[in-house]
Design a protein around this motif. Sequence first.
Motif, short mmCIF file in Angstrom:
data_model
loop_
_atom_site.label_atom_id
_atom_site.label_comp_id
_atom_site.label_asym_id
_atom_site.label_seq_id
_atom_site.Cartn_x
_atom_site.Cartn_y
_atom_site.Cartn_z
N CYS A 27 0.99 0.33 1.80
CA CYS A 27 0.81 1.88 0.89
C CYS A 27 0.13 2.00 0.30
N CYS A 28 -1.03 2.91 0.14
CA CYS A 28 -2.48 2.37 -0.46
C CYS A 28 -1.77 4.08 -1.84
N CYS A 29 -0.81 4.22 -2.21
CA CYS A 29 -0.98 5.30 -2.77
C CYS A 29 -0.98 4.95 -4.38
N THR A 30 -1.07 4.80 -5.23
CA THR A 30 -1.96 4.87 -6.18
C THR A 30 -0.81 4.45 -7.73
N ARG A 31 0.00 4.81 -7.00
CA ARG A 31 1.24 4.11 -7.45
C ARG A 31 1.90 2.91 -7.57
N CYS A 32 1.58 2.72 -5.65
CA CYS A 32 1.86 0.94 -5.56
C CYS A 32 0.17 1.05 -5.80
N GLN A 33 -0.43 0.68 -5.54
CA GLN A 33 -1.42 -0.02 -6.77
C GLN A 33 -1.25 -0.43 -8.14
N GLY A 37 -0.30 -3.86 -8.96
CA GLY A 37 -1.81 -4.56 -9.71
C GLY A 37 -2.86 -4.55 -8.65
N SER A 38 -2.47 -4.78 -8.10
CA SER A 38 -3.35 -4.84 -6.33
C SER A 38 -4.19 -3.14 -5.69
N PHE A 39 -4.66 -3.94 -4.04
CA PHE A 39 -4.84 -2.46 -3.38
C PHE A 39 -3.95 -2.04 -2.94
N PHE A 40 -3.09 -1.82 -2.62
CA PHE A 40 -1.77 -1.99 -1.89
C PHE A 40 -1.05 -2.21 -2.34
N GLY A 41 0.24 -2.10 -1.77
CA GLY A 41 1.39 -2.52 -1.73
C GLY A 41 2.10 -2.63 -0.28
N VAL A 42 2.81 -3.53 -0.04
CA VAL A 42 3.31 -3.78 1.17
C VAL A 42 5.15 -3.91 0.47
N THR A 43 5.36 -3.03 1.63
CA THR A 43 7.41 -3.30 1.39
C THR A 43 7.69 -3.56 2.83
N ALA A 44 8.66 -4.72 2.57
CA ALA A 44 9.78 -4.75 3.66
C ALA A 44 11.04 -4.07 3.68
N TYR A 45 11.59 -3.25 3.82
CA TYR A 45 13.09 -2.61 3.90
C TYR A 45 13.92 -2.96 4.71
N GLY A 118 -6.38 5.19 -0.52
CA GLY A 118 -7.00 3.92 -0.34
C GLY A 118 -8.46 3.27 -1.48
N HIS A 119 -8.73 2.45 -0.87
CA HIS A 119 -10.10 1.73 -1.08
C HIS A 119 -10.83 2.11 0.03
N PRO A 120 -11.82 2.46 0.16
CA PRO A 120 -12.53 1.94 1.47
C PRO A 120 -12.22 0.85 2.35
#
Length: 137
Positions: A27-33, A37-45, A118-120
């Motif tokens: 996810c590249c939303c600004t909340r996940c960023q 503290g990264s450019f995107f988040g990764v979540t395992a459900y 997301g960042h380009p």
Amino acid sequence: MTTRTARCFCGDYAVTLEGDPLLVSSCCCTRCQRRTGSFFGVTAYFRPSQMVARSGEERTFRLDDATTRFRQCARCGTSVWYAPDDDGWGEDILGVAGGCFADPTLPGPHRMTHAATGHPFVTSPKGVPVYEDGPPE
């Protein structure tokens, strides 16, 4: 059956899960960023029943306008896992921060969401669906 342990940065807090995740999502939303503290988040459900152990002291964090409760290490503050109070997921799923596994055998993302913010230079692996906004219903 595969068993994986997700740990915080300092190593004091951990959760252990059995079986493969139901879904892995980037996810590249600004909340996940901001959360990661990264450019995107990764979540395992996972299903809650797949969490077979927790160790260490946790604290719970929730933004005032959010319904998700983040479980963090009480010492270093790493958000290790999270679950909704009631935001449409229901009580049958929880998310674990992908990076907390530090496990190269964790399956890669099945999708990337919120690419519009997301960042380009952030790209999805070849063949992984990309959604400009949230995931499809």
